[in-house]
Scaffold this motif. Sequence first.
Motif, PDB file in Angstrom:
ATOM      1  N   PRO A 219      -8.878   7.785 -12.518  1.00  0.00           N
ATOM      2  CA  PRO A 219      -9.503   7.619 -11.197  1.00  0.00           C
ATOM      3  C   PRO A 219     -10.965   8.027 -11.233  1.00  0.00           C
ATOM      4  O   PRO A 219     -11.347   8.991 -11.908  1.00  0.00           O
ATOM      5  CB  PRO A 219      -8.682   8.562 -10.303  1.00  0.00           C
ATOM      6  CG  PRO A 219      -7.386   8.759 -11.029  1.00  0.00           C
ATOM      7  CD  PRO A 219      -7.705   8.683 -12.489  1.00  0.00           C
ATOM      8  N   ALA A 220     -11.792   7.284 -10.522  1.00  0.00           N
ATOM      9  CA  ALA A 220     -13.245   7.542 -10.552  1.00  0.00           C
ATOM     10  C   ALA A 220     -13.722   8.075  -9.207  1.00  0.00           C
ATOM     11  O   ALA A 220     -13.237   7.661  -8.148  1.00  0.00           O
ATOM     12  CB  ALA A 220     -13.989   6.263 -10.902  1.00  0.00           C
ATOM     13  N   THR A 221     -14.679   9.008  -9.268  1.00  0.00           N
ATOM     14  CA  THR A 221     -15.334   9.526  -8.067  1.00  0.00           C
ATOM     15  C   THR A 221     -16.627   8.762  -7.859  1.00  0.00           C
ATOM     16  O   THR A 221     -17.416   8.621  -8.808  1.00  0.00           O
ATOM     17  CB  THR A 221     -15.644  11.025  -8.228  1.00  0.00           C
ATOM     18  OG1 THR A 221     -14.434  11.723  -8.513  1.00  0.00           O
ATOM     19  CG2 THR A 221     -16.289  11.582  -6.972  1.00  0.00           C
ATOM     20  N   PRO A 222     -16.874   8.230  -6.659  1.00  0.00           N
ATOM     21  CA  PRO A 222     -18.109   7.458  -6.434  1.00  0.00           C
ATOM     22  C   PRO A 222     -19.355   8.283  -6.724  1.00  0.00           C
ATOM     23  O   PRO A 222     -19.361   9.517  -6.622  1.00  0.00           O
ATOM     24  CB  PRO A 222     -18.020   7.096  -4.940  1.00  0.00           C
ATOM     25  CG  PRO A 222     -16.564   7.200  -4.603  1.00  0.00           C
ATOM     26  CD  PRO A 222     -16.020   8.288  -5.468  1.00  0.00           C
ATOM     27  N   ALA A 223     -20.416   7.578  -7.104  1.00  0.00           N
ATOM     28  CA  ALA A 223     -21.689   8.243  -7.380  1.00  0.00           C
ATOM     29  C   ALA A 223     -22.248   8.870  -6.114  1.00  0.00           C
ATOM     30  O   ALA A 223     -21.935   8.453  -4.995  1.00  0.00           O
ATOM     31  CB  ALA A 223     -22.680   7.233  -7.955  1.00  0.00           C
ATOM     32  N   VAL A 224     -23.056   9.891  -6.302  1.00  0.00           N
ATOM     33  CA  VAL A 224     -23.733  10.548  -5.179  1.00  0.00           C
ATOM     34  C   VAL A 224     -25.231  10.409  -5.371  1.00  0.00           C
ATOM     35  O   VAL A 224     -25.723  10.175  -6.482  1.00  0.00           O
ATOM     36  CB  VAL A 224     -23.339  12.037  -5.077  1.00  0.00           C
ATOM     37  CG1 VAL A 224     -21.845  12.178  -4.810  1.00  0.00           C
ATOM     38  CG2 VAL A 224     -23.711  12.793  -6.346  1.00  0.00           C
ATOM     39  N   GLU A 225     -25.949  10.570  -4.296  1.00  0.00           N
ATOM     40  CA  GLU A 225     -27.400  10.375  -4.354  1.00  0.00           C
ATOM     41  C   GLU A 225     -28.079  11.581  -4.991  1.00  0.00           C
ATOM     42  O   GLU A 225     -27.816  12.726  -4.620  1.00  0.00           O
ATOM     43  CB  GLU A 225     -27.947  10.163  -2.932  1.00  0.00           C
ATOM     44  CG  GLU A 225     -29.425   9.808  -2.892  1.00  0.00           C
ATOM     45  CD  GLU A 225     -29.905   9.520  -1.483  1.00  0.00           C
ATOM     46  OE1 GLU A 225     -31.132   9.448  -1.301  1.00  0.00           O
ATOM     47  OE2 GLU A 225     -29.049   9.367  -0.590  1.00  0.00           O
ATOM     48  N   ALA A 226     -28.928  11.301  -5.967  1.00  0.00           N
ATOM     49  CA  ALA A 226     -29.745  12.320  -6.648  1.00  0.00           C
ATOM     50  C   ALA A 226     -28.942  13.546  -7.068  1.00  0.00           C
ATOM     51  O   ALA A 226     -29.246  14.667  -6.666  1.00  0.00           O
ATOM     52  CB  ALA A 226     -30.908  12.736  -5.749  1.00  0.00           C
ATOM     53  N   PRO A 227     -27.902  13.371  -7.872  1.00  0.00           N
ATOM     54  CA  PRO A 227     -27.127  14.543  -8.308  1.00  0.00           C
ATOM     55  C   PRO A 227     -27.923  15.375  -9.311  1.00  0.00           C
ATOM     56  O   PRO A 227     -28.809  14.879 -10.003  1.00  0.00           O
ATOM     57  CB  PRO A 227     -25.900  13.922  -8.964  1.00  0.00           C
ATOM     58  CG  PRO A 227     -26.390  12.607  -9.479  1.00  0.00           C
ATOM     59  CD  PRO A 227     -27.414  12.132  -8.485  1.00  0.00           C
ATOM     60  N   SER A 228     -27.585  16.639  -9.391  1.00  0.00           N
ATOM     61  CA  SER A 228     -28.225  17.545 -10.360  1.00  0.00           C
ATOM     62  C   SER A 228     -27.137  18.148 -11.242  1.00  0.00           C
ATOM     63  O   SER A 228     -26.134  18.656 -10.737  1.00  0.00           O
ATOM     64  CB  SER A 228     -28.980  18.652  -9.621  1.00  0.00           C
ATOM     65  OG  SER A 228     -29.540  19.565 -10.534  1.00  0.00           O
ATOM     66  N   GLN A 262     -14.666   5.578 -20.956  1.00  0.00           N
ATOM     67  CA  GLN A 262     -16.109   5.674 -20.760  1.00  0.00           C
ATOM     68  C   GLN A 262     -16.422   5.510 -19.273  1.00  0.00           C
ATOM     69  O   GLN A 262     -16.075   4.492 -18.675  1.00  0.00           O
ATOM     70  CB  GLN A 262     -16.817   4.601 -21.579  1.00  0.00           C
ATOM     71  CG  GLN A 262     -16.633   4.747 -23.077  1.00  0.00           C
ATOM     72  CD  GLN A 262     -17.306   3.635 -23.863  1.00  0.00           C
ATOM     73  OE1 GLN A 262     -18.287   3.060 -23.411  1.00  0.00           O
ATOM     74  NE2 GLN A 262     -16.772   3.334 -25.042  1.00  0.00           N
ATOM     75  N   PRO A 263     -17.057   6.494 -18.657  1.00  0.00           N
ATOM     76  CA  PRO A 263     -17.260   6.436 -17.206  1.00  0.00           C
ATOM     77  C   PRO A 263     -18.230   5.330 -16.800  1.00  0.00           C
ATOM     78  O   PRO A 263     -19.309   5.199 -17.390  1.00  0.00           O
ATOM     79  CB  PRO A 263     -17.832   7.813 -16.872  1.00  0.00           C
ATOM     80  CG  PRO A 263     -18.414   8.315 -18.152  1.00  0.00           C
ATOM     81  CD  PRO A 263     -17.577   7.738 -19.249  1.00  0.00           C
ATOM     82  N   PRO A 264     -17.881   4.511 -15.823  1.00  0.00           N
ATOM     83  CA  PRO A 264     -18.786   3.448 -15.360  1.00  0.00           C
ATOM     84  C   PRO A 264     -20.046   4.022 -14.726  1.00  0.00           C
ATOM     85  O   PRO A 264     -20.031   5.132 -14.179  1.00  0.00           O
ATOM     86  CB  PRO A 264     -17.937   2.692 -14.320  1.00  0.00           C
ATOM     87  CG  PRO A 264     -16.516   3.085 -14.609  1.00  0.00           C
ATOM     88  CD  PRO A 264     -16.583   4.478 -15.153  1.00  0.00           C
ATOM     89  N   THR A 267     -20.357   5.756 -10.942  1.00  0.00           N
ATOM     90  CA  THR A 267     -19.473   6.884 -10.625  1.00  0.00           C
ATOM     91  C   THR A 267     -20.189   8.200 -10.892  1.00  0.00           C
ATOM     92  O   THR A 267     -21.219   8.246 -11.583  1.00  0.00           O
ATOM     93  CB  THR A 267     -18.203   6.837 -11.478  1.00  0.00           C
ATOM     94  OG1 THR A 267     -18.573   6.995 -12.873  1.00  0.00           O
ATOM     95  CG2 THR A 267     -17.469   5.510 -11.306  1.00  0.00           C
ATOM     96  N   LEU A 268     -19.620   9.263 -10.337  1.00  0.00           N
ATOM     97  CA  LEU A 268     -20.199  10.589 -10.578  1.00  0.00           C
ATOM     98  C   LEU A 268     -20.142  10.939 -12.057  1.00  0.00           C
ATOM     99  O   LEU A 268     -21.105  11.476 -12.621  1.00  0.00           O
ATOM    100  CB  LEU A 268     -19.446  11.635  -9.761  1.00  0.00           C
ATOM    101  CG  LEU A 268     -19.959  13.074  -9.871  1.00  0.00           C
ATOM    102  CD1 LEU A 268     -21.396  13.177  -9.381  1.00  0.00           C
ATOM    103  CD2 LEU A 268     -19.051  14.024  -9.087  1.00  0.00           C
ATOM    104  N   ASP A 269     -19.020  10.625 -12.721  1.00  0.00           N
ATOM    105  CA  ASP A 269     -18.924  10.892 -14.154  1.00  0.00           C
ATOM    106  C   ASP A 269     -19.937  10.064 -14.936  1.00  0.00           C
ATOM    107  O   ASP A 269     -20.472  10.521 -15.962  1.00  0.00           O
ATOM    108  CB  ASP A 269     -17.512  10.593 -14.653  1.00  0.00           C
ATOM    109  CG  ASP A 269     -16.508  11.656 -14.233  1.00  0.00           C
ATOM    110  OD1 ASP A 269     -16.945  12.767 -13.896  1.00  0.00           O
ATOM    111  OD2 ASP A 269     -15.303  11.360 -14.230  1.00  0.00           O
ATOM    112  N   GLY A 270     -20.185   8.841 -14.486  1.00  0.00           N
ATOM    113  CA  GLY A 270     -21.198   8.011 -15.136  1.00  0.00           C
ATOM    114  C   GLY A 270     -22.582   8.614 -15.012  1.00  0.00           C
ATOM    115  O   GLY A 270     -23.375   8.594 -15.965  1.00  0.00           O
ATOM    116  N   GLN A 271     -22.880   9.162 -13.843  1.00  0.00           N
ATOM    117  CA  GLN A 271     -24.174   9.833 -13.659  1.00  0.00           C
ATOM    118  C   GLN A 271     -24.274  11.066 -14.550  1.00  0.00           C
ATOM    119  O   GLN A 271     -25.329  11.340 -15.135  1.00  0.00           O
ATOM    120  CB  GLN A 271     -24.346  10.222 -12.191  1.00  0.00           C
ATOM    121  CG  GLN A 271     -24.545   9.048 -11.242  1.00  0.00           C
ATOM    122  CD  GLN A 271     -24.595   9.497  -9.800  1.00  0.00           C
ATOM    123  OE1 GLN A 271     -23.796  10.322  -9.361  1.00  0.00           O
ATOM    124  NE2 GLN A 271     -25.537   8.939  -9.036  1.00  0.00           N
TER     125      GLN A 271
END
Length: 349
Positions: A219-228, A262-264, A267-271
Amino acid sequence: MSSSTSSSEAPATWARFLRLLLLFAAVPAAIAYAFIALVDPWGMLPLSLPLQRETVTTNQRFSYPMLARDQRFDSVVVGTSTSRLLRPAQLNEAFGSHFANLSMNSGTAWEQSQVLALFMRSHAAPRVVMVGLDKEWCESGPLRRLTPRPFPEWMYGDNLWRGYAEIMNPFAAEEAGKQALAMLRLAKPRYGRDGFADFLPRDSRYDPARAARLLVPPPATPAVEAPSFDFPQHALLAERLAALPAATRAVLFFVPYHVSLQPPPGTLDGQRMAACRAAITAIARARPGTALADFMIPSPITREDTHYWDPLHYRVGIADRLARGLAEAAAGRTSPEGDFVLLVPPGAH
């Protein structure tokens, strides 16, 4: 009179009994301790029998310090189980070196850095240092040092005399027994004398349908804006690379996870993975003579389900293909098959 004498002799009788009891308990304990110390199951004690020892302990954290100090080797691979199938014999031929593969199952970045530091302290001029990079090097947040597997820190330090206070326990006694049997050729070592072992089932037992059922994206977590993201373990990698002699060739590589793992990018994992790649690329560029190859990409290796037992672990033939790719990357050549991307050529500094 008789009663008084009997009463006075009773404490003395009990005292003699307790002394004998302690003696009978101490003698076997002393024999067991001497056996452990002389056999020296992990080859780490300053005084022990001058015999060739095997790697007998399943937990590589105990087995590999002996190999990290071994002067037969001038090159090393560290990583997790995703690097364990790299055969030192093949790497020796490709790099003109003598490799030990000291990759540990589920080894944290901190644990990997400890075995690498030990190898570096024991070898003034390593020829090649190779680090397999996977999710352990891309964890964000507080530094994770250990796993549920015990880690014998005394073996990785400079004061090996401390080991004499660490070996009087049932685990050390069991491993000393295994070592004694291995010395007598009555039991097989757990790993080879270069650290290598094929830990997978026999390839004849490979079931493509079973493997395919495991190659499902998590399962993937959606990307977030400007993560650190904070990667505290990267400081360990930079420190180890900076401490290498200028003549040492350093080869870093992101291991070839199956595409399902491999995280897309969206997604948050991709970022997180993108930030990790960028940070490690900067670390590699900062140290002359370092190559960084990325096998964790959609490629002819990672897209093919039948190359994998599960999303992490590729088959033996792919390990040999990976070794050939690493030799190409170390020479500054790209992959004609598209197996990897050369993020930092060895001369790009």
